[in-house]
Design a protein around this motif. Structure first.
Motif, short mmCIF file in Angstrom:
data_model
loop_
_atom_site.label_atom_id
_atom_site.label_comp_id
_atom_site.label_asym_id
_atom_site.label_seq_id
_atom_site.Cartn_x
_atom_site.Cartn_y
_atom_site.Cartn_z
N LEU A 121 0.55 -1.16 -0.05
CA LEU A 121 0.00 0.02 0.00
C LEU A 121 0.83 1.31 -0.02
O LEU A 121 0.51 2.13 -0.71
N MET A 122 1.96 1.36 0.82
CA MET A 122 2.71 2.55 0.99
C MET A 122 3.14 3.01 -0.23
O MET A 122 3.20 4.22 -0.51
N PRO A 123 3.78 2.15 -0.99
CA PRO A 123 4.55 2.57 -2.34
C PRO A 123 3.67 3.11 -3.24
O PRO A 123 3.95 4.08 -4.14
N SER A 124 2.20 2.80 -3.07
CA SER A 124 1.20 3.35 -4.08
C SER A 124 0.64 4.73 -3.61
O SER A 124 -0.38 5.34 -4.15
N VAL B 3 -0.28 5.49 -0.05
CA VAL B 3 -1.12 5.42 1.26
C VAL B 3 -0.29 5.74 2.47
O VAL B 3 0.79 5.10 2.65
N SER B 4 -0.76 6.87 3.22
CA SER B 4 0.09 6.96 4.52
C SER B 4 -0.37 6.30 5.55
O SER B 4 -1.43 6.14 5.67
N VAL B 5 0.44 6.14 6.68
CA VAL B 5 0.08 5.29 7.60
C VAL B 5 0.55 6.15 9.09
O VAL B 5 1.93 6.48 9.01
N VAL B 6 -0.32 6.21 9.90
CA VAL B 6 0.21 6.60 11.18
C VAL B 6 -0.11 5.45 12.08
O VAL B 6 -1.12 4.80 12.22
N ALA B 7 0.99 4.95 13.18
CA ALA B 7 0.72 3.84 13.87
C ALA B 7 1.13 4.27 15.22
O ALA B 7 2.26 5.17 15.39
N THR B 8 0.52 3.80 16.17
CA THR B 8 1.15 4.15 17.76
C THR B 8 1.53 2.67 18.21
O THR B 8 1.01 1.82 17.81
#
Length: 351
Positions: A173-176, A178-183
């Motif tokens: 997902l991220m290469p296309s 999509v940004s991600v926030v993780a805790t």
């Protein structure tokens, strides 16, 4: 399910658990009722720990930039590739407001997208693992491919299987874009440390860590500030709490009955089951020597808490629920957060 208390009739959400389609599974990926009104503006950082205000401001800016995600421009064959998604990793102990900030990110991102929220998802890491299991990896990646932002709470790699799934999912997902926030309670480079040291596992851990910019948030557990951890209700306290509830929308069961019920429903459907009631009462809490049973109970507690349900518990002291071996093992932080949340709900039950 047979009830030890039959009058008045109490709700039994597990009797007919709702069927859940893949579309419904993803539609429920929003902050629970407890976090519906949280915003960056009403997050109250502890002035003794400047990292809390810094984390809030940095995350707000990250969400603002993620909202400007652009698709590839131009026309084929000169169409530009969309920029890769970025990762924001919020690392800190439980009870410092990470979930408040993550839910605030969700609401801010929804506001940027005109309130539709169709391209923003909020979930726990365990929700994500259950969702991948229910949908299968290819469909899970395809489902989230057009999202601009995924918000994943309590990112914790407890075993190599979870690590492989997380690495594959993020890599799809991220290469296309999509940004991600993780805790998490663990720095990204130390995920899985002390538990699994296989070369392939460590390589995948590093692959995940490299996708995120870490941001530390310090401070004590706000749920315990100035208080002693709460304990299960006495008979009189429980009777007073029960008298304030609506029997038709309150689930009443013993701990043993709850454990049997949780076995009958896939964890990805716990939230849908619990949405049928406004309150949950679990009597006769007992120690849980079997880890599978204990982890199902932890996930149940998380859902009750996130949904903001009124909750009451009686039985053994909280520190006797989970075996010391488990509380100090690879899942220690899951158990610690569950105990912190149980303590807060018990204080709420006492009014």
């Amino acid at each position: 399910m047979t009830r030890s208390v039959s009058h008045p009739p109490y709700a039994d959400p597990f009797a007919h658990p709702p069927e859940t389609s893949p579309q419904e599974l993803t539609a429920q990926l929003t902050p629970g009722a407890r976090f519906q009104d949280v915003r960056f503006e009403n997050y109250r950082p502890n002035p003794e720990f400047p990292s809390q205000a810094q984390a809030r401001d940095q995350l707000a800016e990250f969400v603002r930039q993620a909202g400007q995600k652009a698709s590839g421009g131009g026309f084929w064959p000169f169409k530009r590739r969309a920029p890769e998604g970025r990762g924001f990793y919020l690392d800190g102990g439980f009870g410092v407001g990470k979930t408040h900030l993550l839910a605030s990110a969700y609401h801010a991102a929804k506001g940027q997208s005109g309130g539709s929220g169709g391209d923003v998802a909020f979930m726990s890491f365990q929700d994500l693992m259950y969702l991948i299991g229910a949908l299968g990896m290819p469909q899970a990646i395809e489902t989230f491919r057009n999202y601009k932002l995924l918000l994943i709470d309590e990112f914790e790699l407890d075993d190599p299987g979870n690590t492989h799934m997380a690495n594959t999912f993020l890599g799809g997902l991220m290469p296309s874009g999509v940004s991600v926030v993780a805790t998490s309670n663990t720095e990204p480079g130390a995920l899985g440390a002390g538990r699994f040291n296989a070369e392939d596992f460590q390589r995948q851990i590093q692959g995940i860590a490299d996708r995120f910019g870490p941001h530390r948030i310090d401070g004590p557990d706000y749920r315990q500030r100035g208080t002693e951890p709460a304990q299960p209700l006495s008979e009189a306290e429980f009777a007073a709490w029960l008298a304030r509830q609506n029997p038709q929308t309150t689930a009443l069961m013993t701990h043993a009955e709850l454990n049997r019920a949780l076995l009958s429903v896939h964890p990805s459907r716990f939230a849908r089951v619990l949405e049928q009631v406004s309150g949950v009462a679990v009597t006769n809490l007992e120690p849980m020597p079997e880890q599978g049973e204990a982890l199902r109970f932890v996930h149940f507690v998380d859902k009750v808490y996130d949904l903001g349900l009124s909750a009451a518990f009686t039985g053994v002291p909280l520190n006797a629920l989970f075996d010391d071996i488990y509380r100090n093992g690879g899942y220690a932080k899951k158990y610690s957060r569950a105990l912190s949340r149980l303590s807060e709900m018990l204080r709420e039950a006492r009014g």
